[in-house]
Scaffold this motif. Structure first.
Motif, PDB file in Angstrom:
ATOM      1  N   LEU C  37       0.837  -1.207   0.000  1.00  0.00           N
ATOM      2  CA  LEU C  37       0.000   0.000   0.000  1.00  0.00           C
ATOM      3  C   LEU C  37       0.867   1.249   0.000  1.00  0.00           C
ATOM      4  O   LEU C  37       0.598   2.224  -0.723  1.00  0.00           O
ATOM      5  N   THR C  38       1.911   1.242   0.822  1.00  0.00           N
ATOM      6  CA  THR C  38       2.788   2.401   0.931  1.00  0.00           C
ATOM      7  C   THR C  38       3.515   2.657  -0.389  1.00  0.00           C
ATOM      8  O   THR C  38       3.642   3.806  -0.833  1.00  0.00           O
ATOM      9  N   ALA C  39       3.963   1.579  -1.023  1.00  0.00           N
ATOM     10  CA  ALA C  39       4.813   1.724  -2.201  1.00  0.00           C
ATOM     11  C   ALA C  39       4.021   2.106  -3.446  1.00  0.00           C
ATOM     12  O   ALA C  39       4.478   2.905  -4.265  1.00  0.00           O
ATOM     13  N   ILE C  40       2.824   1.534  -3.613  1.00  0.00           N
ATOM     14  CA  ILE C  40       2.122   1.796  -4.869  1.00  0.00           C
ATOM     15  C   ILE C  40       0.817   2.561  -4.676  1.00  0.00           C
ATOM     16  O   ILE C  40       0.127   2.849  -5.655  1.00  0.00           O
ATOM     17  N   GLY C  41       0.508   2.944  -3.425  1.00  0.00           N
ATOM     18  CA  GLY C  41      -0.746   3.660  -3.172  1.00  0.00           C
ATOM     19  C   GLY C  41      -0.797   5.029  -3.828  1.00  0.00           C
ATOM     20  O   GLY C  41      -1.813   5.416  -4.407  1.00  0.00           O
ATOM     21  N   GLY C  42       0.301   5.772  -3.748  1.00  0.00           N
ATOM     22  CA  GLY C  42       0.310   7.130  -4.294  1.00  0.00           C
ATOM     23  C   GLY C  42       0.121   7.142  -5.798  1.00  0.00           C
ATOM     24  O   GLY C  42      -0.708   7.886  -6.328  1.00  0.00           O
ATOM     25  N   GLY C  43       0.877   6.301  -6.493  1.00  0.00           N
ATOM     26  CA  GLY C  43       0.754   6.239  -7.945  1.00  0.00           C
ATOM     27  C   GLY C  43      -0.610   5.733  -8.383  1.00  0.00           C
ATOM     28  O   GLY C  43      -1.151   6.172  -9.411  1.00  0.00           O
TER      29      GLY C  43
END
Lengths: 208, 208, 208
Positions: C37-43
């Protein structure tokens, strides 16, 4: 049959949302909103990420089931509280198993890879509960020590693997059985993963 | 006129975000981000779920209004705090009424049913506030005992019902009046729904 | 080169998610979910708002990198905790700088204005961290006094301004340098914005 089961899953999720919301004294409309978010939040997120029409905009049944179940839970709360809480957990586990397998089917049907499908199965079956916990300002289910995400991931991976080996209806039964089974065993005997598969650090100390 | 009112709604929401963020000592950029999220979060979620272009990507006015209002609130915070807080609540209620009716119109215009439209009205008018509460780590407005969701649901249902009976501009006035009116009465006399329309359970006891 | 850096950014974000999740005793699957979630949530949020295909559905590399980094962080947590925490902060700052510039490029490529692009740069680089904080039930990074959003906003504005003046690769280097530089200075000397650019009110008093 499956359609009916799916609606039952929606109803169970709505009830779990109502039970969570009702820990504070809320009025009926706020409670129904939380019930709705819990029941259809996961599938909504799945469809938004896949960029396909959101399921409850296409077929309002799930929407009305979630609404009806939330109202019914509000009215019949005394009856629900007399049920063993474990029964609700088992129903929730059934809903999770069904949601996960259906989401995997939907994702594969849109041409995505098996890995994406497993992730979508996980998102669909846990996002509703996470949203429920966030809007009711409680630690999310990800933070509980219960085996919640684990059976979904294992069962989902098993499902996409089995699809290469045997006819689809059989795979589905096996996958749902595995997801429900692991979760049910965990509920029944309050099992967690072995300590070496868990992690806890005291970061504040390190940060000092 | 309505366009101006809509921008006023955006501005009020941005200010409420700034007030919420400023409970901790934050720097100006973090505060503006919270103001923006509060003001345009609800409409963004609506457009994403409907799968239509997000409104502030199409017309940047709302974006700049939210930005400007957040900066202005930061600079003029002393002036804002001298206002009666109730005034802000009334402005917020006006914004909510307007947002809800506009969202219902937009949803109906894309061919969705009345039930979906009412839900979208609710989502649009409360999601921004919920996001504001979540990112500032406070209990969300759904958990407050205030009549917040209730007037929107009632007014929204009234609106889609009236649309079958009388010309649209008149319906809008009535619906906005009802949403604002109920909320204003609740603010003025601190009313809640009667106890029998609320629910509070002690689940921990049951879970033990 | 840039592609590799982007994957490194994803990996660092995943590790920061694991470190955040591991403050409670969680099992490996929950921890990996938080890392993802942290790694791909923003994108993901960026792509959903722009209504373009979500990046990790198109190219699974980022997904596998996030997954691998989360598992690796779980297994090698003792090694990670021996690293100076500041090193992780610097790596995170590098990831943020890269994510912001890439998001601005992507947004401009889809024909949006410079203002929207800067906002998308901000969303892409902080939403993952906010989601991480929300699902692990901690105050979000927006509430920290650290200079987190500030360098991204300043660097992003500088970037879209420079694009009119000089060739793109040079602009990118300058912008990433500015974002990383301000953040690194803030980490190194624990700097905050001057007090007059921050705000803290005691609203409860006003509301009484």
């Amino acid at each position: 049959m499956e359609y009916v089961l799916a609606q039952a899953g929606v109803a169970v999720f709505a009830i779990s949302g109502v039970l969570s919301a009702a820990r504070q004294r809320l009025d009926i409309f706020s409670i129904v909103v939380v019930g709705l978010l819990t029941a259809i939040g996961g599938g909504t997120l799945r469809d938004v990420i896949l960029d396909v029409p959101v399921f409850w905009l296409e077929d309002l049944t799930a929407f009305w089931v979630a609404m009806g179940a939330s109202f019914a839970a509000f009215i019949g709360i005394r009856f629900i509280l007399k049920l063993p809480l474990r029964l609700l957990s088992y129903l929730d586990a059934m809903g999770v198993a069904l949601f996960a397998v259906q989401a995997i089917d939907k994702t594969l049907a849109f041409g995505h890879s098996a890995a994406v499908a497993v992730v979508m199965g996980l998102i669909t079956s846990i996002a509703g509960g996470i949203i429920r916990d966030v809007v009711t300002h409680r630690p999310t289910l990800l933070l509980s020590r219960e085996l919640y995400a684990t059976p979904i991931v294992l069962g989902g991976m098993l499902y996409v693997a089995l699809l290469h080996l045997m006819p689809s209806p059989f795979c589905r039964l096996v996958a749902m059985g595995v997801i429900f089974g692991i979760r049910a065993i965990a509920i029944r005997w309050q099992l967690f993963l072995p300590l070496r598969l868990t992690l806890k650090i005291d970061l504040d100390q390190e940060q000092g």
